[in-house]
Enzyme design. Structure first.
Site, PDB file in Angstrom:
ATOM      1  CB  SER A 496      -0.943  -0.034   1.201  1.00 48.11           C
ATOM      2  OG  SER A 496      -1.922   0.974   1.099  1.00 48.11           O
ATOM      3  CG  ASP A 571      -7.030  -2.812  -3.179  1.00 48.11           C
ATOM      4  OD1 ASP A 571      -7.727  -2.066  -2.464  1.00 48.11           O
ATOM      5  OD2 ASP A 571      -5.792  -2.820  -3.138  1.00 48.11           O
ATOM      6  CG  HIS A 603      -5.782  -2.216   0.442  1.00 49.32           C
ATOM      7  ND1 HIS A 603      -5.113  -1.730  -0.669  1.00 49.32           N
ATOM      8  CD2 HIS A 603      -5.174  -1.643   1.519  1.00 49.32           C
ATOM      9  CE1 HIS A 603      -4.165  -0.897  -0.293  1.00 49.32           C
ATOM     10  NE2 HIS A 603      -4.164  -0.831   1.031  1.00 49.32           N
TER      11      HIS A 603
END
Length: 628
Positions: A496, A571, A603
């Site tokens: 991320s 995601d 995610h």
């Protein structure tokens, strides 16, 4: 568990006869005996029951005759198409009666949801199950602009207290976001402690803040909840607020504070929980116990009295997590990067006699051989362009090293995601496994991480892609100078926002890192404005759109390091198309790249099979490229 501890309520979901259809049962257990099972699906009062996430709750009434929970509101059921759907065609009268109020256009109406990990949550409603009559009531009276959740009964069972999230003008991602507008509300008597007839919803907290996680004291006289500010960083330092019979307005029990800026809380760096533990009150209803990150450690502390008391002072363990507090019996786990969680208990002494607290080991877990760890403190250099005090605040990194005597070791650098999260010194199996494979691991808590005060969090706003990248680079340099590490065998492992930092590092120093493995990477920050469930993060808290530092793809021509990408097709936070775009650009420039696409992954790429696959592939990628 019921208030008396005699009964337990269990929500059970079983596959239905038709594809993608579930049946929901609420079971009541007495010890090991099931005494009642209620088919919620057959009663047809609502949709799917929320069994996890920020809205979910399952609360017994004090009389133990009713259960309060949250479910999806029933939607109109679209009828199958028929010949009379042709525009201008007539419809038999009996068909109109059969269809009733159902509108055929409802079938394709877009229903907003609450984003990442909450794709099946749209319109929550509060429901009450009467156990004696096996009937369900959907509570009315909640304002239409609020989505209710986290509900509990008022002390006399004639009303409920809940959290209401604003969903106008549209819903934003709620997972890991403590900055969404929400307030505590009371549905029932005008006075939540009174016996008056039902009245419309009354707000118990400010409607211009972000409130969550109400917990009622054992004596029913005090209500504790968390409160944060609106906008800005998605995770932040929170206030602990309290409503009581004696106080007509909420009082601040624990304020947000920057580290070292309070005379009474000199060593306290603030409160960073997403929710309060289900049982956090002491039996005297005057104190609460909960854990929160304090720099790179998570410690249980006692609140509502000044000063805040740490209940694990001087502990060698890095992370303490409170499991429950019942009748002043504390049950917790403690762990460290080289030690899986052990179970411990302690009796909470009377107020004023908390220290020293005697923890008793119930279940010991031995340390993992071949792994050592330490905390590195990194001091950023003074900058003439940023004279503010917090701009040079020290940050930390956790260094895990193999104890195999084969130094210098290759180093895997891991900046965390978020960006407002923290690597606390807890047990992480994947990191310990990397150590046993021969890697040292550096977990970087750059400025902006939780646990270091609100000033540290705020310092990152409008400096994303600069401060976080520079801090990670500085942590790597210090580790290489002070520890037995091999500067020629460095790798990056991140997800991320951590992957966003890693991409910047690859572009800044193209020849420094020999391998890189990324999960759910952010490679195009401005694109989040139109594709993410948290588009507000793309504006960096001050409406300032970052273009140059927010777009690592612009720097891809400098990247030479082999890159592995792991992406979840579901995601909602960072569109998987960002990784696909990055993959194609890398391949077009001749950079070795591999893309792993997980069709059911979100995610976090969670789930046993997915996590095992991601770790195995990342470990092999690092071993292959660092061994060459």
């Amino acid at each position: 568990e019921s208030p008396s501890g005699a009964l337990k309520a269990v929500l059970r979901k079983v596959p239905g006869k038709e594809k993608k259809e579930e049946k929901q049962f609420l079971e009541i257990w007495d010890q090991n005996c099931k005494v009642k099972s209620i088919d919620l699906t057959a009663l047809d009062k609502h949709g799917t029951v929320y069994d996890d996430g920020p809205f979910a709750c399952l609360a017994w009434s004090h009389s133990e005759t009713r259960l309060l929970y949250v479910a999806e509101k029933s939607r109109p059921k679209p009828r199958p198409p028929c010949p009379w759907d042709v525009p201008g065609a007539g419809r038999p009268a009996e068909e109109d009666e059969e269809v009733g109020a159902t509108c055929p256009d409802e079938q394709f109406v877009y229903w907003e949801d609450w984003g990442e990990a909450l794709g099946t949550r749209s319109v929550p409603v509060l429901c009450v199950l009467d156990l004696e009559g096996s009937s369900i009531s959907v509570l009315e009276g909640i304002p239409e602009h609020l989505s209710p959740g986290q509900a509990l009964w008022s002390p006399n069972d004639c009303g409920v207290v809940f959290v209401g999230w604003w969903h106008e003008p549209f819903r934003l991602g709620l997972s890991a976001c403590s900055n969404r507008r929400a307030a505590g509300g009371a549905l029932g008597p005008g006075d939540p402690w009174g016996d008056d007839p039902l009245l419309p919803t009354e707000l118990l907290s400010s409607e211009h803040r972000a409130a969550c996680s109400p917990q009622l004291s054992p004596d029913g006289r005090r209500l504790l909840y968390l409160e944060g500010g609106l906008g800005g960083p998605h995770r932040q330092c929170l206030r602990l607020r309290m409503v009581s019979r004696a106080l007509q307005a909420p009082a601040t029990a624990v304020p947000p504070c920057a580290a070292g800026r309070s005379a009474t809380l000199a060593a306290f760096a603030g409160l960073y929980r997403e929710v309060l533990p289900p049982r956090c009150w002491a039996a005297d209803s005057r104190r609460a116990v909960l854990g929160t990150p304090q720099r790179s450690r998570t410690c249980p502390s006692e609140y509502l009295r000044a000063p805040v008391y740490s209940l694990s002072p001087g502990s060698p363990e890095g992370c303490w997590e409170l499991l429950t507090l019942q009748w002043d019996l504390l049950v917790a786990t403690c762990s460290a990067p080289h030690r899986p969680p052990s179970l411990v208990v302690a009796v909470l002494p009377p107020a004023g006699q908390e220290l020293p607290l005697c923890w008793v080991l119930v279940e010991d877990t031995p340390t993992v051989p071949g792994v050592t760890w330490k905390t590195l403190t990194i001091q950023p250099p003074c900058s003439g362009q940023s004279p503010a005090t917090h701009s040079t605040q020290a940050f930390e990194a956790l260094l895990l090293s193999p104890s195999d005597g084969k130094a210098p070791h290759p180093l895997v650098v891991c900046p965390h995601g978020g960006p407002h999260t923290v690597f606390d010194a807890r047990w992480r199996p994947s990191m310990a496994a990397l150590c046993q494979l021969g890697f040292a691991v550096l977990l970087v808590n750059y400025r902006g991480s939780l646990g270091f005060g609100q000033a540290s969090i705020s310092s990152l706003l409008s400096h994303v892609g600069e401060q976080d990248v520079a801090d990670t680079q500085l942590a790597v340099d210090q580790a290489l100078c002070s520890e037995p590490l091999d500067p020629h065998r460095l790798a990056l492992l991140a997800g991320s926002h951590g992957a966003f930092i890693a991409l910047h590092l690859l572009a800044r120093e193209p020849e420094r890192y020999r391998a890189c493995a990324l999960r759910s990477p952010v490679s195009n920050l401005p694109a989040l404005l139109g594709t993410s469930d948290i588009p507000d993060w793309g504006r960096m808290g001050e409406g300032c759109l970052v273009l140059d530092t927010g777009h690592p793809l612009l720097a891809v021509p400098q990247v030479q390091t082999p890159v592995l990408l792991c992406v979840g097709a579901r995601d909602r936070r960072v569109s998987p198309t960002q990784a696909l775009e990055l993959y194609r650009v890398l391949r077009a420039r001749g950079v070795p790249a591999r893309l792993l696409w997980y069709p059911e992954g979100g995610h976090a790429l969670a789930g046993v099979e997915t996590e095992a696959s991601v770790f195995g592939n990342c470990a092999r990628w690092l071993l292959w490229h660092l061994a060459r």
